[in-house]
Design an enzyme around this catalytic site. Sequence first.
Site, mmCIF file in Angstrom:
data_model
loop_
_atom_site.group_PDB
_atom_site.id
_atom_site.type_symbol
_atom_site.label_atom_id
_atom_site.label_comp_id
_atom_site.label_asym_id
_atom_site.label_seq_id
_atom_site.Cartn_x
_atom_site.Cartn_y
_atom_site.Cartn_z
ATOM 1 N N LEU A 1 0.834 -1.202 0.000
ATOM 2 C CA LEU A 1 0.000 0.000 0.000
ATOM 3 C C LEU A 1 0.867 1.250 0.000
ATOM 4 C CD1 LEU A 1 -2.812 1.252 0.077
ATOM 5 C CD2 LEU A 1 -2.733 1.123 2.579
ATOM 6 N N ILE B 1 19.454 20.764 16.583
ATOM 7 C CA ILE B 1 18.902 19.725 17.461
ATOM 8 C C ILE B 1 19.647 18.396 17.344
ATOM 9 C CG2 ILE B 1 16.782 18.466 18.046
ATOM 10 C CD1 ILE B 1 16.868 21.482 18.796
ATOM 11 N N HIS C 1 9.733 21.040 9.358
ATOM 12 C CA HIS C 1 8.894 20.179 8.523
ATOM 13 C C HIS C 1 8.548 20.853 7.200
ATOM 14 C CE1 HIS C 1 8.234 18.858 12.727
ATOM 15 N NE2 HIS C 1 8.417 17.684 12.177
ATOM 16 N N LYS D 1 -1.539 11.667 17.909
ATOM 17 C CA LYS D 1 -1.509 10.251 18.287
ATOM 18 C C LYS D 1 -2.917 9.705 18.534
ATOM 19 C CE LYS D 1 2.931 9.291 18.383
ATOM 20 N NZ LYS D 1 3.827 8.361 19.033
ATOM 21 N N SER E 1 20.417 16.119 14.061
ATOM 22 C CA SER E 1 20.656 15.479 12.765
ATOM 23 C C SER E 1 20.779 16.524 11.664
ATOM 24 C CB SER E 1 19.521 14.505 12.442
ATOM 25 O OG SER E 1 18.281 15.172 12.440
#
Length: 753
Positions: A19, A431, A694, A117, A433
């Site tokens: 999927l 932060i 983001h 969540k 990475s």
Amino acid sequence: MTILNHTLGFPRVGLRRELKKAQESYWAGNSTREELLAVGRELRARHWDQQKQAGIDLLPVGDFAWYDHVLTTSLLLGNVPARHQNKDGSVDIDTLFRIGRGRAPTGEPAAAAEMTKWFNTNYHYMVPEFVKGQQFKLTWTQLLDEVDEALALGHKVKPVLLGPVTWLWLGKVKGEQFDRLSLLNDILPVYQQVLAELAKRGIEWVQIDEPALVLELPQAWLDAYKPAYDALQGQVKLLLTTYFEGVTPNLDTITALPVQGLHVDLVHGKDDVAELHKRLPSDWLLSAGLINGRNVWRADLTEKYAQIKDIVGKRDLWVASSCSLLHSPIDLSVETRLDAEVKSWFAFALQKCHELALLRDALNSGDTAALAEWSAPIQARRHSTRVHNPAVEKRLAAITAQDSQRANVYEVRAEAQRARFKLPAWPTTTIGSFPQTTEIRTLRLDFKKGNLDANNYRTGIAEHIKQAIVEQERLGLDVLVHGEAERNDMVEYFGEHLDGFVFTQNGWVQSYGSRCVKPPIVIGDISRPAPITVEWAKYAQSLTDKPVKGMLTGPVTILCWSFPREDVSRETIAKQIALALRDEVADLEAAGIGIIQIDEPALREGLPLRRSDWDAYLQWGVEAFRINAAVAKDDTQIHTHMCYCEFNDIMDSIAALDADVITIETSRSDMELLESFEEFDYPNEIGPGVYDIHSPNVPSVEWIEALLKKAAKRIPAERLWVNPDCGLKTRGWPETRAALANMVQAAQNLRRG
């Protein structure tokens, strides 16, 4: 009274993530809508057949989703935000994708809906949006179409539908505020229409999910259930379905409802079967959620049999998974790299279906021989040396209060750290990475597959670390990071280097949309056989005179993002991880690393569903972090990072972590999250994120300066750091360089006043 079995849902993504691949191909314009729809049909047919072959009596239909089942329900009800609507008012699969992702192959791009969540799981749902005066109507017939599909294949079907009260509870009002519960009477006619359509198709039972009934709901919400279900009764039999906790606190509300059955989670809840049997109406069916849908462990079927046998023959009874099997990997049989002993301890979704078949047969016949045979590996596991490490258990038992205390209070430590690092005002950092380029991913993959030897791999990683240091020095950052080129995932990387974890090849579970994760599995006591991060941190520090942060994932986050053991408490697992990583802190410090970041993005999301259970969780969660960090000397600066969340209701616990610096995601809230820290009078240093990583958008110097000035109105400037919201792993280098250059410039402007 013949006992039947059923599942509450099945994984959607496919054994090989078919999927995901079909979704991403369609989104990229590499396949047609019909090709995508065909993959969905094939997966549904396969999954129904697999469950049937494994011995499941009633097959769930409506558990499949193109992105998320809450979003599917929103479309069913015609709840489409104005910015995502088609010009002609129609609803199609691209409407769904625009809500979930902000864009689709057709239609205008617009900001995606909020994602959060699903209760206390690692699955995410798209938050329904409500506006005053909106209308609801049946506009998305996916459920009905899939029921027709399953009936045409000759299956015995049990449709799955998210209930009206829970759906409203999960949503948020946008714009002018009002009570979203007032929309209940507007959505009930759509539910009535759907149930009528299902009745026309000869459906006997509908699974109507109301997991909100396990929460400590406000009284007005509890009171809403009776009129809602009065309106829905009569067309089909309703199995009121709850999960993730017990229902006993809300049982008076539940037993007053005009439904024909109740499903309860007998794994995670503390409900007593005898008490449930006594209090439920005698003509109700009880669906007993005995098989854990959220973990990977083989069930002790002799124990499950004993739990339920006393009510066999006394009422209609089904046996089921505790919740949807969505949260479990699909099939253990394809795992070829797990050794036979460890593999015998597990059961994935298909094996859980087999467990339900064994349990049903034993309850119907009274013959428990097959249950004892199935459960034998569990007895062996209890005594396995793979599970128990006496040295770890002894060390855990010896923990004292002193082990979770830094040598001195923050004020003393801060003075020592200022003397050591001599950082400017408004110190800049990231932060952790940096962009995981194609070159980095290929390097790791080639090494993993054996196409690259260790020396060449290490040379390649060292080169990427060197590049990250050079880039940061060129940009003028004050505290550097090594960039994490060697890490595939912030939890998996540590799990791979700690004893007590195992990993699967195909143990994928859906996180949201097309994103799947492969959580590590905690199989035994956790220890650190050797240093994990020290070598690369030391190498990075050797390349610069500026401080380089050591980067660790915290114990609670590693716990929350793994499949935990079931034979010990979550507290025990977290503290074992904390002790292992405490040694890592000591080794980093000995290697000359003076700033160590311990990320705990999952601290808040690990909270129990009921607020009355929060204190106990927060107490051991904070203690685990402090055990991890407390070995550090005064002049070693401990940082922690937390992702976007509400802090005001756990500020005491955040302060109790006693990190010298906390970095948080705040840019999307326009620094409003700092209000919690201001009101609490948070005493330590804070790095409020100044731009949203983001998004590929590059923030201007003026934008960042304005945010920092806003922050300085809430937190004294001498305690503020300057950093992005989160790690830069998913970004490209061009926008990363541009954004960080502007961030550094903004800090320098503020220093000049």
